[in-house]
Design a protein around this motif. Structure first.
Motif, mmCIF file in Angstrom:
data_model
loop_
_atom_site.group_PDB
_atom_site.id
_atom_site.type_symbol
_atom_site.label_atom_id
_atom_site.label_comp_id
_atom_site.label_asym_id
_atom_site.label_seq_id
_atom_site.Cartn_x
_atom_site.Cartn_y
_atom_site.Cartn_z
ATOM 1 N N VAL A 79 4.024 -20.040 -19.547
ATOM 2 C CA VAL A 79 4.554 -21.387 -19.986
ATOM 3 C C VAL A 79 4.188 -22.444 -18.598
ATOM 4 O O VAL A 79 5.052 -22.160 -17.694
ATOM 5 C CB VAL A 79 5.944 -21.627 -20.442
ATOM 6 N N ASP A 80 3.617 -23.553 -18.945
ATOM 7 C CA ASP A 80 3.247 -24.230 -17.813
ATOM 8 C C ASP A 80 4.383 -25.491 -18.215
ATOM 9 O O ASP A 80 4.341 -26.450 -18.986
ATOM 10 C CB ASP A 80 1.825 -24.993 -17.839
ATOM 11 N N HIS A 81 5.469 -25.690 -17.171
ATOM 12 C CA HIS A 81 6.443 -26.674 -17.107
ATOM 13 C C HIS A 81 5.906 -27.878 -16.867
ATOM 14 O O HIS A 81 6.757 -28.714 -17.085
ATOM 15 C CB HIS A 81 7.872 -25.982 -16.758
ATOM 16 N N GLY A 82 4.895 -27.817 -15.906
ATOM 17 C CA GLY A 82 4.424 -29.366 -15.700
ATOM 18 C C GLY A 82 5.287 -29.891 -14.516
ATOM 19 O O GLY A 82 5.375 -31.137 -14.291
ATOM 20 N N LEU A 83 6.312 -29.004 -13.992
ATOM 21 C CA LEU A 83 7.229 -29.615 -12.864
ATOM 22 C C LEU A 83 6.767 -29.723 -11.503
ATOM 23 O O LEU A 83 7.319 -30.146 -10.851
ATOM 24 C CB LEU A 83 8.375 -28.680 -13.174
#
Length: 345
Positions: A79-83
């Motif tokens: 999962v790429d949380h983009g944080l």
């Protein structure tokens, strides 16, 4: 010569979970309508949730090793949380590593993290939603998570700090989610075992900088709180907290079962809760009945805290004509004519 003890330990933990899944799969009714009872069900698919860190990489490697021996299909999802800057490239690297282990299918899912409940809770909610979607899309029997005994100890301490009762002290369950989707094979293993297993297998791992960022509560607990406790109380704190989780879960499960049976006895013919009968219940059972009723009325379980239940409970145990109690989800609890009415709006 056998595998390194750390590798052997993680493989054994995964093997046990896969055996359980295989047994459940063979007991389940055939997924294909009108299938012959003599036909064996198709091999189940198990996904590993992998961030690229030591815990989840050790889990992925063990799944890749054990699944072919049991005839189980194995895949992965990150999962790429983009944080963080470059998080998409990091996710692509994890996908490549999982494929090199022989896992298939492998997904990378980008999510948007909201703000509800704080950054850690929001990221967790987004992550589980993505994992649920991936599992449903692929028809996976289960998703393996790499939470270790150390993670369990941290979860127990966080629950203790919130003062949310025995259920929060029970930490993470080995099996959770809809239909038992999530499995945690490493709850009896420490974090160092997983890291050692990666090292001796030359598995590349990524250390998330958020795990060392003091802005996050769990990070402070990991790097400051637990070491301070071990310094004050001696080694064995993590094991003791994990043991507390197991014992608390047994107690909480028993009380939940009791509350489920008691609920039917405290409602009138119209289905309303009778205050006098609620008052007669043991407090731990009564509060569980009240919580269940609030959730059934529409209060989000994740936003319903001990203080909310205590306020409702005072309508039973400390009735002095007080007004309605406002709960999350626009749910209102009030006492009317000896009955407890909990409904939205």
């Amino acid at each position: 010569m056998g595998p390194h003890p750390a590798v052997a330990a993680i493989r054994l933990a995964v093997r046990r979970v896969l055996h359980d899944l295989l047994t459940e799969h063979h007991r389940a009714p055939a997924a294909v309508p009108h299938a012959s009872p003599h036909e064996r069900p198709s091999p189940p698919l198990v996904l590993v949730a992998c961030s690229g860190g030591a815990d989840s990489m050790a889990l992925a490697s063990a799944l890749a090793f054990e699944s072919p021996k049991l005839g189980i299909r194995a895949g992965g999802v990150t999962v790429d949380h983009g944080l963080q800057a470059g998080s998409d490239l990091r996710a692509a690297e994890v996908v490549q590593r999982l494929r090199e282990l022989g896992l298939d299918p492998v997904d990378s899912v980008a999510v948007t993290v909201g703000r509800t409940g704080g950054p850690e809770a929001a990221a967790r909610d987004a992550r589980y939603a993505a994992l649920d979607t991936a599992a449903e899309r692929h028809g996976a029997a289960a998703v393996l998570l790499g939470h270790t005994r150390d993670d369990q100890a941290e979860t127990v301490l966080l629950g203790l700090a919130r003062g949310s009762g025995i259920r929060s002290l029970s930490g993470m369950a080995a099996v959770s989610g809809a239909g038992g989707r999530y499995r945690r094979p490493f709850l009896e293993l420490d974090r160092q075992t997983a890291r050692k297993a990666c090292m001796v297998q030359s598995l590349p791992v990524w250390d998330d900088p958020h795990n060392a960022d003091p802005a996050y509560t769990r990070s402070r607990l990991r790097h400051e709180g637990l070491p301070a406790l071990e310094k004050a109380l001696g080694k064995g704190v993590v094991e003791a907290l994990a043991r507390t989780a197991r014992l608390s879960r047994d107690d909480a499960d028993a009380l939940d079962s009791w509350a489920g049976q008691a609920e039917a006895t405290v409602r009138d013919d119209a289905g309303l809760l009778e205050c006098a009968k609620l008052y007669a219940l043991p407090p731990a059972v009564r509060r569980r009945v009240l919580r269940r009723a609030a959730i059934e009325a529409g209060a989000p379980a994740g936003s319903l805290f001990a203080r909310h239940i205590e306020e409702i409970d005072r309508l039973i145990t400390g009735w002095r004509g007080q007004g309605a109690i406002n709960l999350p989800g626009k749910v209102v609890a009030r006492r009317q004519g000896g009955r407890l009415v909990i409904r939205q709006g």
